[in-house]
Design an enzyme around this catalytic site. Structure first.
Site, short mmCIF file in Angstrom:
data_model
loop_
_atom_site.label_atom_id
_atom_site.label_comp_id
_atom_site.label_asym_id
_atom_site.label_seq_id
_atom_site.Cartn_x
_atom_site.Cartn_y
_atom_site.Cartn_z
N ARG A 45 39.61 -10.84 15.19
CA ARG A 45 39.39 -10.12 16.47
C ARG A 45 39.56 -8.60 16.33
O ARG A 45 39.85 -7.90 17.29
CB ARG A 45 40.30 -10.64 17.58
CG ARG A 45 40.05 -12.09 17.92
CD ARG A 45 40.44 -12.38 19.37
NE ARG A 45 40.09 -13.73 19.71
CZ ARG A 45 40.95 -14.76 19.66
NH1 ARG A 45 42.21 -14.54 19.33
NH2 ARG A 45 40.55 -15.97 19.98
N LYS A 59 29.17 2.84 16.99
CA LYS A 59 28.11 1.82 17.15
C LYS A 59 28.05 1.01 15.86
O LYS A 59 27.85 1.57 14.77
CB LYS A 59 26.76 2.47 17.41
CG LYS A 59 26.56 2.89 18.84
CD LYS A 59 25.11 3.27 19.10
CE LYS A 59 24.91 3.71 20.54
NZ LYS A 59 23.55 4.24 20.77
N LYS A 98 28.16 15.50 18.42
CA LYS A 98 28.22 14.05 18.65
C LYS A 98 29.58 13.65 19.22
O LYS A 98 29.66 12.83 20.12
CB LYS A 98 27.91 13.28 17.35
CG LYS A 98 27.98 11.78 17.59
CD LYS A 98 26.99 10.98 16.84
CE LYS A 98 27.02 9.53 17.33
NZ LYS A 98 26.18 8.65 16.58
N GLU A 118 27.51 4.59 26.23
CA GLU A 118 26.14 4.88 26.66
C GLU A 118 25.85 4.32 28.05
O GLU A 118 24.95 3.51 28.26
CB GLU A 118 25.14 4.30 25.63
CG GLU A 118 23.82 5.03 25.61
CD GLU A 118 22.96 4.65 24.40
OE1 GLU A 118 23.44 4.68 23.25
OE2 GLU A 118 21.79 4.32 24.62
N ARG A 141 25.20 10.01 26.25
CA ARG A 141 25.04 9.46 24.90
C ARG A 141 23.58 9.12 24.61
O ARG A 141 23.12 9.26 23.48
CB ARG A 141 25.93 8.23 24.69
CG ARG A 141 25.85 7.74 23.25
CD ARG A 141 27.04 6.95 22.77
NE ARG A 141 26.89 6.70 21.35
CZ ARG A 141 27.82 6.20 20.58
NH1 ARG A 141 28.99 5.90 21.08
NH2 ARG A 141 27.60 5.99 19.30
N ASN A 170 19.35 9.64 21.47
CA ASN A 170 18.17 8.84 21.12
C ASN A 170 16.88 9.64 21.22
O ASN A 170 15.79 9.05 21.25
CB ASN A 170 18.08 7.61 22.04
CG ASN A 170 19.25 6.67 21.82
OD1 ASN A 170 19.74 6.54 20.70
ND2 ASN A 170 19.73 6.05 22.88
N HIS A 184 13.77 8.48 19.48
CA HIS A 184 14.02 7.11 19.01
C HIS A 184 13.14 6.07 19.69
O HIS A 184 12.93 5.00 19.13
CB HIS A 184 15.50 6.74 19.20
CG HIS A 184 16.40 7.36 18.16
ND1 HIS A 184 16.46 8.73 17.96
CD2 HIS A 184 17.27 6.82 17.28
CE1 HIS A 184 17.33 8.99 17.00
NE2 HIS A 184 17.84 7.85 16.55
N HIS A 206 11.67 4.01 16.95
CA HIS A 206 11.97 2.58 16.76
C HIS A 206 10.70 1.74 16.76
O HIS A 206 10.60 0.76 16.00
CB HIS A 206 12.94 2.08 17.84
CG HIS A 206 14.38 2.42 17.55
ND1 HIS A 206 15.38 2.30 18.48
CD2 HIS A 206 14.98 2.87 16.43
CE1 HIS A 206 16.53 2.68 17.95
NE2 HIS A 206 16.31 3.02 16.69
N HIS A 256 14.58 5.56 8.64
CA HIS A 256 14.92 5.79 10.04
C HIS A 256 14.76 7.27 10.42
O HIS A 256 14.13 7.61 11.42
CB HIS A 256 16.35 5.30 10.32
CG HIS A 256 16.81 5.60 11.71
ND1 HIS A 256 16.24 5.02 12.82
CD2 HIS A 256 17.75 6.47 12.19
CE1 HIS A 256 16.82 5.49 13.92
NE2 HIS A 256 17.74 6.37 13.55
N1 GLY Z 1 22.84 7.14 17.01
C1 GLY Z 1 22.94 7.19 18.41
C2 GLY Z 1 24.33 6.97 18.91
O1 GLY Z 1 25.26 6.91 18.13
O2 GLY Z 1 24.53 6.84 20.09
#
Ligand code: GLY
Length: 366
Positions: free
Chosen positions: A118, A140, A224, A234, A240, A244, A247, A251, A265
């Site tokens: 956990r 993430k 960041k 997010e 946040r 993107n 993206h 994506h 990427h």
């Molecule tokens: N790579 C986007 C984020 O970490 O939110």
């Protein structure tokens, strides 16, 4: 040896430092004294074995698991491999997992740390530029499934991030450039000043001139850290999602390429950002000068800016690419989420975009 630069991700009791500098792996135990007396494990990309050897000089000969670095490693099978390996080596709740590699190993290793017993502490040791400025920071973690990228995962913050810039000396040029696209992203989304600094100093960053490289990584990590500190998960209306930028297009291109190595990427993000700016010009919210300017900078750094540069060429039509966008996890209630720009350094979110304009924008790049 110079002292590392330290940027803090401020998340109350889950706050952690990002250490940036040269020769950090050999000094890991001094830089992160909290590892003392803990059972340590290392999961790593087999391409970075020499850097793992440098880390072991400092932390000792911890049990280690080597994995392949490609996107296919972000799978249930590899997650099971890592958790089985940890459990059969008697991991305990105070054990610390070092995760050494690029974004793939970082996301997989972090997710394994989040679920085993956990949750056990882990330390990100990003060895690619992309991972140092983006994926290792912010918690993430996750894996891909047949339905798409990063659809299974957790927000799970590391104990520390160790960005040793020496690891970039062995990084293939293509990967370095792909990471640079994410650095440009920070300027484009929130700081015209940083973007202009990159126009003047980007070549020095890409040739790994220490002062410029560290400034670019530090500024990206600070931006960041600030965004993640305000909007860790997010949330709707938070900032946040601005990370993107490029993206939604990117994506879809990655999915179309089938993660087969044709498109990294960061390369997809580079093309995606160009498309996002072109879309905003068509929408009448961004000047053509800013769009041309950012495109020229990416081109001058050797980055891809057109879908037609992907080789072998994608077989999908613009309409197919729009269909792929609707599978993105940022789509909700049938609306596709876009990060739009009013100009360089001024990004915002919107789900209110005319999809016919998106399709025309895609056509312009094929
Ligand atoms: N790579 C986007 C984020 O970490 O939110």
């Amino acid at each position: 040896m110079t002292a590392p630069i330290t940027v803090t991700v401020d998340l109350a009791e889950r706050s952690y430092p990002i250490h940036i500098g040269e020769g950090l792996l050999e000094r890991a135990a001094d830089i992160i004294p909290s590892i003392k007396g803990k059972k340590l494990f290392i999961v790593y990309d087999r391409n970075v074995e020499p850097h793992v050897a440098r880390l072991k000089k400092s932390i000792g000969d911890a049990p280690s698991l080597a994995l392949e670095g490609g996107e296919k490693t972000k799978s249930y099978a590899h997650l099971t491999q890592v958790t089985d390996w940890l459990l059969s080596n008697h991991v305990d709740r105070k054990s610390i997992l070092f995760v050494v590699g690029g974004g793939v190993i970082g996301d997989l290793g972090g997710f394994a740390a989040s679920v085993v017993l956990r949750g056990i502490p882990f330390i990100q040791v990003p060895t690619t530029l992309l991972a140092q400025v983006d994926s290792s920071v912010g918690g993430k973690t996750g894996i891909n499934t047949s339905q798409g990228k990063n659809l299974i995962g957790a927000f799970y913050q590391p104990q520390a991030v160790l960005c040793d810039t020496d690891t970039l000396k062995t990084l293939p040029d293509r990967e370095l450039k792909a990471g640079y696209a994410e650095i440009v992203k920070y300027g484009l989304l929130g700081s015209r000043e940083f973007y202009e600094w990159l126009e003047a100093n980007g070549k020095d960053v890409l040739s790994l001139k220490p002062a410029s490289l560290k400034h670019a990584i530090e500024t990206s990590c600070k931006m960041k850290a600030e965004i993640v500190g305000d909007d860790e998960r997010e949330q709707a209306g938070g900032n946040r999602a601005l990370l993107n930028l490029g993206h939604t297009f990117g994506h879809a291109l990655e999915a179309a390429a089938g993660y087969d190595g044709r498109l990294l990427h960061g390369e997809a993000v580079s093309i995606g950002m160009v498309l996002a700016f072109r879309l905003c010009v068509k929408m009448g919210i961004c000047s053509g000068q800013d769009a041309t300017r950012m495109e020229n900078h990416l081109k001058s750094c050797g980055l891809k800016t057109e879908i037609s540069q992907i080789s072998p060429a994608l077989s999908q039509s613009p309409a197919d690419l729009v269909a792929l966008m609707s599978h993105d996890k940022k789509a909700s209630a049938g609306k596709i989420g876009f990060i739009l720009v009013k100009g360089i350094g001024q990004a915002f979110q919107s789900s209110d975009v005319d999809m016919a304009l998106v399709e025309t924008t895609l056509k312009s790049a094929i």
